[in-house]
Design a protein around this motif. Structure first.
Motif, PDB file in Angstrom:
ATOM      1  N   ASN A  86       0.855  -1.188   0.000  1.00 50.79           N
ATOM      2  CA  ASN A  86       0.000   0.000   0.000  1.00 50.79           C
ATOM      3  C   ASN A  86       0.889   1.235   0.000  1.00 50.79           C
ATOM      4  O   ASN A  86       1.594   1.493   0.978  1.00 50.79           O
ATOM      5  CB  ASN A  86      -0.903  -0.010   1.239  1.00 50.79           C
ATOM      6  N   SER A  98     -10.679  -8.416   4.146  1.00 58.10           N
ATOM      7  CA  SER A  98     -10.571  -8.047   2.732  1.00 58.10           C
ATOM      8  C   SER A  98      -9.128  -8.145   2.238  1.00 58.10           C
ATOM      9  O   SER A  98      -8.715  -7.434   1.327  1.00 58.10           O
ATOM     10  CB  SER A  98     -11.114  -6.638   2.503  1.00 58.10           C
ATOM     11  N   HIS A 113     -10.777  -4.996  -4.615  1.00 61.67           N
ATOM     12  CA  HIS A 113     -11.485  -4.695  -3.378  1.00 61.67           C
ATOM     13  C   HIS A 113     -11.978  -3.268  -3.354  1.00 61.67           C
ATOM     14  O   HIS A 113     -12.515  -2.826  -2.358  1.00 61.67           O
ATOM     15  CB  HIS A 113     -10.563  -4.946  -2.173  1.00 61.67           C
ATOM     16  N   SER A 131      -9.282  -0.789   1.837  1.00 60.73           N
ATOM     17  CA  SER A 131      -9.758  -1.243   3.140  1.00 60.73           C
ATOM     18  C   SER A 131      -8.824  -0.802   4.256  1.00 60.73           C
ATOM     19  O   SER A 131      -9.265  -0.405   5.340  1.00 60.73           O
ATOM     20  CB  SER A 131      -9.888  -2.773   3.148  1.00 60.73           C
ATOM     21  N   LEU A 132      -7.515  -0.874   4.002  1.00 63.34           N
ATOM     22  CA  LEU A 132      -6.547  -0.450   5.011  1.00 63.34           C
ATOM     23  C   LEU A 132      -6.660   1.040   5.306  1.00 63.34           C
ATOM     24  O   LEU A 132      -6.641   1.467   6.465  1.00 63.34           O
ATOM     25  CB  LEU A 132      -5.125  -0.777   4.536  1.00 63.34           C
ATOM     26  N   LEU A 190     -16.833  -2.642   8.068  1.00 66.20           N
ATOM     27  CA  LEU A 190     -15.642  -3.057   7.325  1.00 66.20           C
ATOM     28  C   LEU A 190     -15.187  -4.444   7.771  1.00 66.20           C
ATOM     29  O   LEU A 190     -14.775  -5.269   6.959  1.00 66.20           O
ATOM     30  CB  LEU A 190     -14.513  -2.047   7.532  1.00 66.20           C
ATOM     31  N   PHE A 235      -6.325  -7.187   3.354  1.00 67.22           N
ATOM     32  CA  PHE A 235      -5.485  -5.991   3.514  1.00 67.22           C
ATOM     33  C   PHE A 235      -5.388  -5.186   2.221  1.00 67.22           C
ATOM     34  O   PHE A 235      -4.318  -4.694   1.854  1.00 67.22           O
ATOM     35  CB  PHE A 235      -4.069  -6.366   3.981  1.00 67.22           C
ATOM     36  N   SER A 236      -6.487  -5.078   1.509  1.00 69.15           N
ATOM     37  CA  SER A 236      -6.489  -4.302   0.277  1.00 69.15           C
ATOM     38  C   SER A 236      -6.229  -2.830   0.597  1.00 69.15           C
ATOM     39  O   SER A 236      -6.532  -2.351   1.698  1.00 69.15           O
ATOM     40  CB  SER A 236      -7.830  -4.438  -0.445  1.00 69.15           C
ATOM     41  N   ALA A 247      -9.865   1.639   7.234  1.00 71.47           N
ATOM     42  CA  ALA A 247      -9.743   1.193   8.619  1.00 71.47           C
ATOM     43  C   ALA A 247      -8.836   2.126   9.410  1.00 71.47           C
ATOM     44  O   ALA A 247      -9.138   2.491  10.554  1.00 71.47           O
ATOM     45  CB  ALA A 247      -9.204  -0.238   8.655  1.00 71.47           C
ATOM     46  N   ALA A 274      -9.130  -4.838   8.582  1.00 76.02           N
ATOM     47  CA  ALA A 274      -8.861  -5.008   7.148  1.00 76.02           C
ATOM     48  C   ALA A 274      -8.534  -6.445   6.766  1.00 76.02           C
ATOM     49  O   ALA A 274      -8.389  -6.742   5.572  1.00 76.02           O
ATOM     50  CB  ALA A 274      -7.702  -4.099   6.730  1.00 76.02           C
ATOM     51  N   TRP A 275      -8.447  -7.337   7.738  1.00 74.75           N
ATOM     52  CA  TRP A 275      -8.032  -8.716   7.457  1.00 74.75           C
ATOM     53  C   TRP A 275      -9.016  -9.425   6.547  1.00 74.75           C
ATOM     54  O   TRP A 275      -8.636 -10.169   5.647  1.00 74.75           O
ATOM     55  CB  TRP A 275      -7.890  -9.467   8.773  1.00 74.75           C
TER      56      TRP A 275
END
Length: 657
Positions: A82, A137, A328, A143-144, A654, A139-140, A147, A134-135
């Motif tokens: 990321n 998904s 995601h 999503s991260l 989420l 860790f996209s 979160a 985020a787990w």
């Protein structure tokens, strides 16, 4: 062979090292100017002692702190894949702040362990919470970031609440929060140097495993890389060094994002290049910022952390141009398309919502706490308390309606289920202009505040839509724009609070969303505004139904796209600006209420707006009542309570996906 295959994909990193060398030389040049000024005239023993005990340690701490944050950013970005991951965006600093504030208030004996240890505990817990959310998904990136943003807002609201309620007891923490590099000895520099050396050595040992993470997970696993342990140890190293820096010098956000980002843009594609160039560039940027501020401040100390956060806005917007979503990216749409809780009998559901609103309002008006315990006001007691409770209950309900309607309009206007005034920085734009005006103008009455708040919201929303239109209002682009706008207000507020100006407490109280000081006249005005908005929004139902389909479809169906967007933009700004005056820039109601309405089966614009308005009123009235009860006899502002509630709600959404 795997290493050769990976390296073949990358460009030379020479430009990254040129950037590093150039910025470092520039920072050292500014330091030389500061040192020359401090030592002039020559022969002054006091000035020489100041140079050796203050200026030189300050330079060393700036270089070490910047390098540590840059290293943390590189590790986070490599492990999580990321480009926007860094201690600030992952909630590490927010967790560290909460831990230090809580320990100062309730466990003062633990302060002997050091602020760095407390920051490590809080930052580690916050990071674990973000990763847990985020787990599901994988860790996209989107999503991260979501979160991290939600956890940061919730923990930031909690920390701000504690600091505001105990302003005198934690007054010194405001300077620490701003991230000042001022030193009077070599102790901090020595401690940071030792820790950075240890973390850097361990990162080098992990470098080959981390490099193989550039491959797909299956490929890395086939090459024998223990993915779980590699990621775990890298995250531990990143959290350890960033929280150590937070404990010693304060919260310095976005330096961990800037160093690796510039290094990558300059050509440092291989991990080993980024592990060197990223920390060097971050160290140079922080040192250059701090030394320049020292040079131009004329003796007035300006915290480097606050200025770095302010300078991060153009960086985030620059990164947004190249940030790409993934499969995601539809997390917002997945949230929006939850199975309906109610498929039929929507009228019955609306009636139930109205009954619930009446029940919550009745409880807020009659049920309370006294020094003797819980008390239900009836008869004469009710009549005496009604004068005090009714204005704030009605104002909270009206604010909830306005934030909810603004959220519905923004989601329809952008076609994005993540849109809300709070999450995308529209409320922050309104708050920023008010914060500046409160310090520049001699007196600011409610009428002027309302005009300024609406103007700030309109400007922020205009910028947001202009930036989002280039990417078809993709979730991550809108979110980053909101983060950028929010960082400007946070940096400005952090700097102002570090000055110790008595006006800051009034600004903090207002930003927290307290309804305690609302007058009957103000209640009547916001209630009238909410009722007008409830009548106006149905008139724009056709626009709200068609605009999410795109410009071409809107034009073909006879909807004047430009004019309709301007009208809806203005309405959203008026709603957000007016509500921000009462509830502050954060509440999450503009996000929660439309989502709950949609999940309950209300999908058409008019029904969703009506249901969201009622739900928004319920949420804000409930938050106001809870704020009066949970810390009696002290009062926690409704805006902060609703922020914490909203963050927990969104984190749950989420986490379930």
């Amino acid at each position: 062979m795997a290493d050769l295959a990976i390296e073949a994909r990358y460009e030379p990193a020479g430009r990254a090292y040129h950037w590093s060398a150039g910025l470092l030389l520039l920072a050292l040049a500014v330091f030389a100017i500061n040192l020359h000024q401090l030592l002039s005239p020559p022969g002054d023993a006091l000035r020489q002692v100041m140079a050796e005990s203050m200026l030189l340690p300050r330079l060393a701490v700036g270089l070490l702190a910047g390098a540590g944050l840059g290293l943390a950013g590189v590790l986070f970005q490599q492990v999580l894949r990321n480009p926007l991951a860094e201690p600030g965006t992952l909630g590490v600093f927010a967790g560290a702040k909460c831990a230090v504030v809580a320990a100062t208030l309730w466990l003062p004996g633990s302060l002997v362990l050091g602020w760095d240890v407390l920051a490590l505990a809080g930052g580690g817990a916050a990071t674990a919470l973000v990763l847990l959310i985020a787990w599901r998904s994988d860790f996209s990136p989107i999503s991260l970031i979501l979160a991290g943003l939600v956890v940061s807002l919730c923990l930031g609201a909690l920390g701000s609440t504690l600091m505001m309620v105990n302003f005198d007891a934690v007054n010194d923490l405001y300077v620490w929060e701003a991230g000042s590099l001022v030193q009077n000895n070599w102790q901090v520099a020595t401690s940071l140097g030792i820790r950075l050396t240890v973390v850097s050595a361990l990162a080098v040992l992990l470098a080959r495993r981390l490099q193989l993470l550039d491959l797909e997970e299956a490929g890395a696993r086939n090459l024998g890389v223990p993915l779980a342990s590699t990621r775990f140890f890298a995250i531990v190293l990143a959290v350890a060094i960033s929280t150590s820096i937070a404990g010693f010098v304060g919260l310095i956000g976005f330096i961990g994002l800037a160093g690796p980002a510039i290094a990558r843009k300059a050509g440092a594609r291989r991990l080993r290049d980024r592990l060197l160039a990223g920390p060097l560039i971050a160290a140079a940027l922080l040192t250059l910022t701090d030394q320049t501020l020292f040079l131009i401040s004329g003796g007035m100390e300006i915290p480097a952390g606050a200025v770095c956060a302010l300078l991060a806005t153009p960086l985030l917007l620059w990164l947004m141009r190249s940030f790409k979503g993934d499969r995601h990216e539809a997390v917002a749409q997945a949230i929006a398309e939850r199975p309906r809780l109610v498929n039929t009998a929507r009228s019955s559901c609306l009636v139930l919502c109205l009954i619930l609103l009446i029940a919550v309002a009745a409880a807020a008006l009659t049920l309370g706490r006294t020094p003797g315990g819980w008390h239900i006001a009836v008869g004469t007691d009710f009549a005496e308390l009604l004068h005090w409770r009714l204005p704030r209950v009605a104002a909270a309900g009206a604010v909830g309606v306005m934030f909810a309607l603004a959220g519905v309009i923004m989601q329809k206007l952008t076609g994005n289920a993540l849109a809300s005034p709070e999450l995308l920085g529209v409320s922050s734009g309104a708050g920023l202009l008010l914060v500046i005006a409160s310090f520049l103008l001699p007196t600011v009455d409610r009428g002027t505040m309302t005009v300024l708040s609406c103007a700030g919201a309109f400007a922020a929303l205009t910028i947001l839509l202009w930036l989002g239109r280039r990417s078809s209002f993709r979730s991550e682009h809108l979110l980053l724009s909101g983060v950028a706008l929010g960082s400007v207000m946070a940096a400005m507020l952090t700097y102002l609070t570090s000055l110790g100006d008595p006006r800051v407490l009034q600004v903090l109280t207002w930003l927290s969303g307290s309804t305690a000081a609302v007058t009957p006249q103000e209640t009547a005005l916001v209630s009238l505004a909410a009722l007008v908005a409830l009548c106006v929004v149905p008139l724009a139902a056709r626009w709200l139904s068609i605009l999410p389909l795109g410009g071409a479809v809107s034009t073909s169906l006879g909807v004047p796209e430009r004019r309709s967007r301007i009208v809806l933009l203005s309405l959203t700004a008026l709603l957000t600006g007016t509500a921000t005056i009462i509830a502050g820039p954060l509440s999450f109601v503009g996000l929660m209420a439309p989502h709950i309405a949609r999940m309950s089966g209300f999908r058409t614009p008019v029904l969703q707006a009506l249901a969201a308005g009622i739900l928004g009123a319920i949420l804000m009235v409930g938050a106001d009542w809870m704020g009066r009860m949970i810390a009696f006899p002290w009062q926690v502002p409704a805006g902060l309570v609703s922020t914490i509630m909203g963050g927990a709600f969104y984190a749950a959404l989420l986490g379930r996906r």
